[in-house]
Enzyme design. Structure first.
Site, PDB file in Angstrom:
ATOM      1  N   ALA A  50      -3.425  -0.010  -6.581  1.00 22.90           N
ATOM      2  CA  ALA A  50      -2.828  -0.403  -5.292  1.00 22.90           C
ATOM      3  C   ALA A  50      -1.309  -0.559  -5.418  1.00 22.90           C
ATOM      4  O   ALA A  50      -0.697  -1.348  -4.709  1.00 22.90           O
ATOM      5  CB  ALA A  50      -3.455  -1.711  -4.816  1.00 22.90           C
TER       6      ALA A  50
ATOM      7  N   GLY B 188       1.032   1.987  -5.369  1.00 22.88           N
ATOM      8  CA  GLY B 188       1.864   3.068  -4.823  1.00 22.88           C
ATOM      9  C   GLY B 188       2.612   2.650  -3.565  1.00 22.88           C
ATOM     10  O   GLY B 188       2.284   1.662  -2.924  1.00 22.88           O
TER      11      GLY B 188
ATOM     12  N   ARG C  32       3.853   8.715   2.519  1.00 22.71           N
ATOM     13  CA  ARG C  32       3.377   9.517   3.656  1.00 22.71           C
ATOM     14  C   ARG C  32       2.976   8.668   4.854  1.00 22.71           C
ATOM     15  O   ARG C  32       2.789   9.179   5.948  1.00 22.71           O
ATOM     16  CB  ARG C  32       2.198  10.400   3.197  1.00 22.71           C
TER      17      ARG C  32
ATOM     18  N   GLY D  28       2.821   6.983 -10.841  1.00 26.90           N
ATOM     19  CA  GLY D  28       1.606   7.787 -10.674  1.00 26.90           C
ATOM     20  C   GLY D  28       0.345   7.015 -11.020  1.00 26.90           C
ATOM     21  O   GLY D  28       0.395   5.931 -11.600  1.00 26.90           O
TER      22      GLY D  28
ATOM     23  N   ASN E 162      -3.804   8.522   3.648  1.00 23.73           N
ATOM     24  CA  ASN E 162      -2.433   8.803   3.220  1.00 23.73           C
ATOM     25  C   ASN E 162      -1.435   8.717   4.368  1.00 23.73           C
ATOM     26  O   ASN E 162      -0.262   8.472   4.154  1.00 23.73           O
ATOM     27  CB  ASN E 162      -2.359  10.209   2.607  1.00 23.73           C
TER      28      ASN E 162
ATOM     29  N   ARG F  63      -7.491 -16.722  23.564  1.00 23.55           N
ATOM     30  CA  ARG F  63      -6.624 -16.704  22.371  1.00 23.55           C
ATOM     31  C   ARG F  63      -7.181 -17.663  21.316  1.00 23.55           C
ATOM     32  O   ARG F  63      -8.122 -18.406  21.577  1.00 23.55           O
ATOM     33  CB  ARG F  63      -5.199 -17.018  22.792  1.00 23.55           C
TER      34      ARG F  63
ATOM     35  N   ASN G  98       1.819 -26.828  29.095  1.00 21.85           N
ATOM     36  CA  ASN G  98       1.558 -27.493  27.808  1.00 21.85           C
ATOM     37  C   ASN G  98       2.777 -27.558  26.905  1.00 21.85           C
ATOM     38  O   ASN G  98       2.718 -28.138  25.834  1.00 21.85           O
ATOM     39  CB  ASN G  98       0.417 -26.779  27.079  1.00 21.85           C
TER      40      ASN G  98
ATOM     41  N   SER H  91      -6.730 -25.059  43.943  1.00 28.62           N
ATOM     42  CA  SER H  91      -5.951 -23.882  43.552  1.00 28.62           C
ATOM     43  C   SER H  91      -4.474 -24.209  43.417  1.00 28.62           C
ATOM     44  O   SER H  91      -3.959 -25.112  44.078  1.00 28.62           O
ATOM     45  CB  SER H  91      -6.109 -22.796  44.616  1.00 28.62           C
TER      46      SER H  91
HETATM   47  C1  UD1 Z   1      -5.188  10.958  -5.545  1.00 30.85           C
HETATM   48  C2  UD1 Z   1      -5.620  11.931  -6.626  1.00 30.85           C
HETATM   49  C3  UD1 Z   1      -6.197  13.171  -5.949  1.00 30.85           C
HETATM   50  C4  UD1 Z   1      -7.368  12.755  -5.056  1.00 30.85           C
HETATM   51  C5  UD1 Z   1      -6.961  11.681  -4.056  1.00 30.85           C
HETATM   52  C6  UD1 Z   1      -8.191  11.119  -3.359  1.00 30.85           C
HETATM   53  C7  UD1 Z   1      -4.072  11.606  -8.508  1.00 30.85           C
HETATM   54  C8  UD1 Z   1      -2.930  12.153  -9.270  1.00 30.85           C
HETATM   55  N1  UD1 Z   1      -4.488  12.308  -7.434  1.00 30.85           N
HETATM   56  O1  UD1 Z   1      -4.160  11.614  -4.823  1.00 30.85           O
HETATM   57  O2  UD1 Z   1      -6.650  14.074  -6.946  1.00 30.85           O
HETATM   58  O3  UD1 Z   1      -7.855  13.897  -4.361  1.00 30.85           O
HETATM   59  O4  UD1 Z   1      -6.300  10.582  -4.734  1.00 30.85           O
HETATM   60  O5  UD1 Z   1      -7.885  10.225  -2.351  1.00 30.85           O
HETATM   61  O6  UD1 Z   1      -4.596  10.579  -8.892  1.00 30.85           O
HETATM   62  N2  UD1 Z   1      -1.068   4.322  -6.990  1.00 30.85           N
HETATM   63  C9  UD1 Z   1      -0.646   3.391  -7.908  1.00 30.85           C
HETATM   64  N3  UD1 Z   1       0.493   3.635  -8.612  1.00 30.85           N
HETATM   65  C10 UD1 Z   1       1.220   4.781  -8.441  1.00 30.85           C
HETATM   66  C11 UD1 Z   1       0.768   5.732  -7.511  1.00 30.85           C
HETATM   67  C12 UD1 Z   1      -0.391   5.482  -6.795  1.00 30.85           C
HETATM   68  O7  UD1 Z   1      -1.273   2.339  -8.083  1.00 30.85           O
HETATM   69  O8  UD1 Z   1       2.248   4.922  -9.108  1.00 30.85           O
HETATM   70  C13 UD1 Z   1      -2.263   4.008  -6.167  1.00 30.85           C
HETATM   71  C14 UD1 Z   1      -1.935   4.033  -4.683  1.00 30.85           C
HETATM   72  O9  UD1 Z   1      -1.548   2.744  -4.231  1.00 30.85           O
HETATM   73  C15 UD1 Z   1      -3.243   4.514  -4.064  1.00 30.85           C
HETATM   74  C16 UD1 Z   1      -3.918   5.296  -5.182  1.00 30.85           C
HETATM   75  O10 UD1 Z   1      -3.238   4.989  -6.370  1.00 30.85           O
HETATM   76  O11 UD1 Z   1      -4.060   3.446  -3.686  1.00 30.85           O
HETATM   77  C17 UD1 Z   1      -3.873   6.796  -4.926  1.00 30.85           C
HETATM   78  O12 UD1 Z   1      -2.522   7.196  -4.813  1.00 30.85           O
HETATM   79  P1  UD1 Z   1      -2.076   8.334  -3.797  1.00 30.85           P
HETATM   80  O13 UD1 Z   1      -0.623   8.529  -3.950  1.00 30.85           O
HETATM   81  O14 UD1 Z   1      -2.615   8.065  -2.467  1.00 30.85           O
HETATM   82  O15 UD1 Z   1      -2.819   9.586  -4.459  1.00 30.85           O
HETATM   83  P2  UD1 Z   1      -3.211  10.927  -3.729  1.00 30.85           P
HETATM   84  O16 UD1 Z   1      -2.017  11.776  -3.616  1.00 30.85           O
HETATM   85  O17 UD1 Z   1      -3.980  10.652  -2.514  1.00 30.85           O
HETATM   86 CA    CA Z   2      -4.530   8.884  -1.377  1.00 30.57          CA
END
Ligand code: UD1
Ligand code: CA
Length: 434
Positions: free
Chosen positions: A12, A14, A18, A84, A224, A311, A362, A381
């Protein structure tokens, strides 16, 4: 398989570029809760050792998730030096031999859908599905019914791009596989990132068995973009509403109704088209009419709407709430409030009728104050109740009255109205006579 034997790692960290959002991707909500919440919730059903890898907006992610869950470990990714999904795995230390790795952007996952990973015993299990439009996903290259490698869209050649079998983004590894291959990953690719997906080819080259597990998009869809977010929301909504209809709730045009995952119904309820029901709401044996919005409230044996707004912290029992009535942090039992009112910070008791246009004043611009209305009160009313104010049982308030702070005693009529003046023939003087 036993909960004690499985570790789960959720990626989690990343940015989610996008999504084109200042908010970290995993914090975007589906049916009222962050995507990451849904994944942790499903994970808790199958494991006691859950780690979430964080980096981007890590303070916020940790704060929000710690408020929702007690037993989650957080691991910080060195995203600058090791970006990554492979980089995200560098600092993890799972306790158990079997390790499930889940992308953090898959809010539709359920414990049932993950069962396939637990039933199969292989060094590596990876999830795949077939899509008409595979764009955005890593392509899975299979030869002789064996997974060979995964190639990311940005690195794929033309032939690979045509592959419609994609990596769903959930894997099961043995602890040894993680310990052996994560340190060997390189960032020699189009995005200069460390790809977790490269573990597959490395393990394959060493003769390990890669078991593909065919999964469905309905549970494994990745988010994404904001379009993906709304597509996943629709699937989640469908799931939530189907569950409640099966439990006995009547929904008219359910495709127009939004119900968050935390809402609960009891007994026979009717929800008409265009309603939005959110938060920790409980609705029991009630009828919610078209276009109403209900947030964090309890509604029992009542009817609400059309076009009413409850609410947070409203408690409504044996009550009729009609159109254009807004209620906030109030308790109404056995009350009729049929039209055009604002009832805030109030407590209203049995047999009381709230006339059209009644407003609880209020707020004095600094603090909020309470309005207490007893039993069998008739509020005429267009009444303004200047809180703090108490109306005792059996009181009548004349239409158009402004009731100042204080108490109106049982049995009385309260009336504040200027005496009517009529000025003879003024109309003709002003507009002339035709
Ligand atoms: C990834 C897969 C892809 C797959 C797809 C499925 C890789 C390289 N690619 O691509 O093959 O089809 O998921 O949904 O794994 N994250 C980190 N640190 C980072 C980058 C990402 O924790 O540095 C986490 C993100 O928060 C996310 C998850 O990894 O929850 C996937 O990252 P994302 O960039 O969405 O990968 P995809 O390009 O979708
Ligand atoms: Ca993804």
């Amino acid at each position: 398989m036993n909960k004690e034997n499985i570790s789960i790692i959720i990626l989690a960290a990343g940015k989610g570029s996008r999504m084109k959002s200042p908010k970290a991707k995993v914090l975007h909500t589906i049916s009222g809760k962050p995507m990451l919440y849904h994944i942790i919730k499903a994970s808790q059903e199958i494991s006691n050792d859950i780690s979430v890898v964080v980096a981007h907006q890590k303070e916020l992610v940790i704060e929000q998730m710690s408020a929702l869950f007690e037993d989650v470990n957080f691991v910080v990714q060195d995203a600058e030096n090791f970006p990554g999904t492979g980089g995200a795995m560098k600092n993890v230390a799972p306790k158990n031999k079997k390790v499930l790795v889940l992308n953090g952007d898959m809010p539709l996952i359920t414990a049932d859908a993950l069962q396939g990973f637990l039933d199969t015993d292989a060094d590596v299990i990876m999830s795949i599905f077939d899509l008409k439009d595979p764009s955005g996903y890593g392509r899975v290259i299979i030869k002789d019914e064996q997974v060979q490698y995964i190639v990311e869209q940005k690195d794929a050649n033309e032939v690979e791009l045509k592959t419609t079998t994609v990596n769903a983004g959930i894997y099961s590894f043995s602890k040894e596989v993680i310990e052996k291959y994560i340190p060997l990953l390189s960032n020699d690719n189009a995005q200069e990132e460390y790809y977790l997906t490269d573990v597959i080819a490395m393990a394959k080259a060493d003769g390990l068995k890669i078991a593909p597990l065919l999964v469905d998009e309905e549970h494994f869809k990745g988010v994404n973009s904001k379009k993906d977010l709304s597509d996943s929301e629709e699937i989640m909504q469908e799931r939530i509403k189907t569950r409640w209809m099966n439990a006995g709730v009547i929904m008219q045009l359910p495709s127009t109704i939004y119900i968050e995952s935390t809402v609960a119904f009891e007994g026979e309820c009717i929800v008409e088209n265009g309603c939005r029901i959110c938060g920790e709401t409980l609705i029991k044996e009630s009828h919610i009419k078209s276009g109403s919005v209900i947030e964090d409230s309890i509604v029992k044996n009542s009817d609400v709407g059309p076009l009413a707004h409850l609410r947070p912290a409203s408690y409504i029992e044996d009550t009729h709430i009609g159109n254009f009535v807004e209620v906030k942090k109030s308790s109404l039992k056995g009350v009729k409030a049929g039209h055009l009112s604002y009832l805030g910070d109030s407590q209203i008791d049995e047999g009381t009728n709230i006339g059209a246009g009644t407003i609880t004043c209020n707020y004095d611009g600094v603090k909020k104050y309470k309005t207490i209305i007893g039993k069998n009160v008739f509020v005429g009313s267009d009444t303004q109740l200047i809180a703090p104010v108490t109306i005792e049982n059996d009181v009548m308030i004349a239409a158009g009255s402004t009731i100042p702070s204080g108490t109106i005693t049982s049995g009385n009529l309260a009336l504040s109205r200027t005496k009517l003046r009529t000025i003879k023939d003024y109309f003709y003087k002003h507009f002339g006579k035709k």
